[in-house]
Design a protein around this motif. Structure first.
Motif, mmCIF file in Angstrom:
data_model
loop_
_atom_site.group_PDB
_atom_site.id
_atom_site.type_symbol
_atom_site.label_atom_id
_atom_site.label_comp_id
_atom_site.label_asym_id
_atom_site.label_seq_id
_atom_site.Cartn_x
_atom_site.Cartn_y
_atom_site.Cartn_z
ATOM 1 N N ALA A 13 0.816 -1.223 0.000
ATOM 2 C CA ALA A 13 0.000 0.000 0.000
ATOM 3 C C ALA A 13 0.845 1.268 0.000
ATOM 4 O O ALA A 13 0.403 2.303 -0.502
ATOM 5 C CB ALA A 13 -0.940 -0.003 1.207
ATOM 6 N N VAL A 14 2.063 1.226 0.565
ATOM 7 C CA VAL A 14 2.873 2.447 0.692
ATOM 8 C C VAL A 14 4.106 2.447 -0.203
ATOM 9 O O VAL A 14 4.836 3.444 -0.245
ATOM 10 C CB VAL A 14 3.321 2.655 2.157
ATOM 11 C CG1 VAL A 14 2.125 2.765 3.079
ATOM 12 C CG2 VAL A 14 4.249 1.529 2.613
ATOM 13 N N ASP A 59 5.539 8.921 -1.354
ATOM 14 C CA ASP A 59 6.229 9.934 -0.557
ATOM 15 C C ASP A 59 5.749 9.836 0.897
ATOM 16 O O ASP A 59 4.664 10.303 1.238
ATOM 17 C CB ASP A 59 5.926 11.322 -1.138
ATOM 18 C CG ASP A 59 6.750 12.415 -0.462
ATOM 19 O OD1 ASP A 59 7.343 12.146 0.603
ATOM 20 O OD2 ASP A 59 6.780 13.536 -0.998
ATOM 21 N N LEU A 60 6.572 9.214 1.750
ATOM 22 C CA LEU A 60 6.171 8.997 3.139
ATOM 23 C C LEU A 60 5.992 10.315 3.895
ATOM 24 O O LEU A 60 5.133 10.422 4.779
ATOM 25 C CB LEU A 60 7.196 8.108 3.851
ATOM 26 C CG LEU A 60 7.363 6.687 3.289
ATOM 27 C CD1 LEU A 60 8.373 5.909 4.116
ATOM 28 C CD2 LEU A 60 6.023 5.951 3.253
ATOM 29 N N SER A 72 -5.289 10.838 -4.500
ATOM 30 C CA SER A 72 -3.911 10.381 -4.646
ATOM 31 C C SER A 72 -3.640 9.187 -3.737
ATOM 32 O O SER A 72 -4.341 8.972 -2.735
ATOM 33 C CB SER A 72 -2.933 11.511 -4.303
ATOM 34 O OG SER A 72 -2.996 11.827 -2.915
ATOM 35 N N LYS A 73 -2.607 8.407 -4.081
ATOM 36 C CA LYS A 73 -2.261 7.239 -3.268
ATOM 37 C C LYS A 73 -1.903 7.646 -1.839
ATOM 38 O O LYS A 73 -2.283 6.977 -0.877
ATOM 39 C CB LYS A 73 -1.090 6.488 -3.904
ATOM 40 C CG LYS A 73 -1.420 5.768 -5.187
ATOM 41 C CD LYS A 73 -0.221 4.990 -5.692
ATOM 42 C CE LYS A 73 -0.563 4.198 -6.955
ATOM 43 N NZ LYS A 73 0.609 3.420 -7.440
ATOM 44 N N GLU A 74 -1.161 8.747 -1.717
ATOM 45 C CA GLU A 74 -0.739 9.192 -0.388
ATOM 46 C C GLU A 74 -1.938 9.594 0.478
ATOM 47 O O GLU A 74 -2.030 9.219 1.648
ATOM 48 C CB GLU A 74 0.221 10.376 -0.498
ATOM 49 C CG GLU A 74 1.605 10.013 -1.007
ATOM 50 C CD GLU A 74 1.676 9.926 -2.527
ATOM 51 O OE1 GLU A 74 2.757 9.638 -3.060
ATOM 52 O OE2 GLU A 74 0.621 10.157 -3.179
ATOM 53 N N GLN A 129 -7.671 2.244 0.061
ATOM 54 C CA GLN A 129 -6.817 3.091 -0.774
ATOM 55 C C GLN A 129 -7.180 2.922 -2.247
ATOM 56 O O GLN A 129 -7.268 3.899 -3.003
ATOM 57 C CB GLN A 129 -5.344 2.732 -0.558
ATOM 58 C CG GLN A 129 -4.386 3.584 -1.372
ATOM 59 C CD GLN A 129 -2.983 3.005 -1.378
ATOM 60 O OE1 GLN A 129 -2.789 1.800 -1.537
ATOM 61 N NE2 GLN A 129 -1.990 3.878 -1.200
ATOM 62 N N GLY A 130 -7.402 1.676 -2.665
ATOM 63 C CA GLY A 130 -7.763 1.420 -4.066
ATOM 64 C C GLY A 130 -9.062 2.083 -4.461
ATOM 65 O O GLY A 130 -9.185 2.648 -5.555
ATOM 66 N N VAL A 131 -10.064 2.024 -3.585
ATOM 67 C CA VAL A 131 -11.353 2.676 -3.857
ATOM 68 C C VAL A 131 -11.162 4.176 -4.020
ATOM 69 O O VAL A 131 -11.681 4.791 -4.966
ATOM 70 C CB VAL A 131 -12.350 2.382 -2.724
ATOM 71 C CG1 VAL A 131 -13.579 3.283 -2.858
ATOM 72 C CG2 VAL A 131 -12.770 0.922 -2.738
#
Length: 350
Positions: A24-25, A29-30, A295-297, A286-288
């Motif tokens: 997932a990460v 960018d953490l 954004s993913k973050e 996260q996918g939804v």
């Protein structure tokens, strides 16, 4: 040897959770994820947690109604504490929480374990039906977004390949059908021999206890009140996910259909046989959100905050309930739960 395989099983499940969290990460960018979490509006999160507390109270009351209908009534607070201890156990021991809460209830209220488990099975069947209803509603309201999520996030863009070559799916279906028929035929041919087996007879007694709990829902004094608490619990779940959108600028403008999608797939993630849904919940939510343009973050930040807050709430409420149970019973609930499989069942308990 049994202890070794138990440790191995939980180590494997923990590894799966860790792998999914890494998935997932990865490549993100953490520091940006940390920024989203640090700047979130936690006022809305506090509201969702308050609603969650009401949901736990309502769910416990619904379980008490089932127990009363099964002719094994229990005090409300005993039912509530048992339920919360079970939720706490699920954070560490996947799916063991259901057995543990039934064990706690037997210690505190004398409810036979098999009857309590039967009511829990009924709960789960109802939850599955509600979840299927939510999935159907999502398909009707937002099919294109749902299909985009399935093809891009779940199938990973491999839908065209699967559509062109269905042979593996057909082979799997045929093998499954053959295995099912073989097992059914073997049981039918050896039924008389099984009836003379002590373990088989104990299993029959246990199943009778389960059925007494399962069909307790048909004997409810107030079916409408039971339905109300079922609907109320799921409305709370929905509001918890939807109101959490307002915690982050990126998710602030998502509509109620997005909330329904997060609730539906988040519930599938929480149902996965891993500790507390860690990993599957985060990946699916996260996918939804990615499908809805987030954004993913921001998506993983939302999942981390929502899941983390709910986990802390369960630790707090479950911890209080555990202390309350321990104060009333100095025995080890966890030890008894592990021994349930080896304990003989008698007809008096059914």
């Amino acid at each position: 040897m049994k202890t070794f395989f138990t440790v191995l099983k939980y180590a494997l499940l923990l590894s799966i959770s860790g792998a999914l969290m890494w998935y997932a990460v990865r490549g993100q960018d953490l520091s940006r994820i940390g920024h989203y979490i640090a700047t979130a509006n936690y006022f809305w999160l506090a509201i969702t947690l308050s609603l969650s507390v009401l949901g736990y109270f309502s769910r416990a009351y619904r379980w008490q109604m089932q127990l009363k209908a099964s002719q094994h009534p229990a005090p409300y607070w005993a039912v509530y504490h048992a339920s919360m201890v079970g939720n706490l156990a699920n954070l560490v021991l996947p799916r063991m929480g259901e057995v543990i809460r039934c064990s706690v209830l037997r210690r505190t209220s004398g409810v036979p374990v098999q009857v309590a488990i039967g009511t829990v099975v009924t709960e789960r069947v109802i939850d599955v039906l509600v979840l299927l209803g939510l999935l159907s509603t999502l398909l009707l309201l937002d099919f294109n977004t749902f299909w985009r999520f399935v093809t891009t996030q779940i199938l990973g863009g491999n839908y065209d390949a699967l559509a062109r070559n269905r042979t593996p799916l057909l082979i799997a279906a045929v093998v499954g059908a053959v295995l099912l028929l073989t097992v059914g035929y073997a049981l039918f041919r050896n039924l008389e021999r099984l009836r003379q087996n002590a373990i088989f007879n104990k299993a029959i007694l246990f199943v009778k206890g389960l059925l007494a709990g399962v069909f307790s829902v048909l004997k409810l004094e107030n079916k409408w009140l039971f339905l109300f608490h079922t609907i109320f619990t799921w409305v709370v779940y929905y509001l918890m996910d939807y109101l959490a959108f307002f915690c982050f600028p990126e998710t602030y403008n998502l509509d109620m259909r997005a909330g329904l999608a997060v609730l539906t797939f988040g519930a599938f993630g929480m149902a996965a046989p891993v500790a507390g849904g860690i990993g599957p919940f985060h990946v699916l939510v996260q996918g939804v959100l990615i499908v809805y343009g987030i954004s993913k973050e921001a998506g993983i930040a939302y999942a981390l905050v929502v899941h983390g807050a709910q986990t802390l709430l369960v630790v707090l409420m479950g911890g209080i309930s555990f202390v309350a149970v321990a104060a009333a019973d100095k025995g080890s609930v966890l030890t008894e739960a592990e021994a349930l499989a080896d304990e003989p069942l008698t007809t008096e308990e059914v």
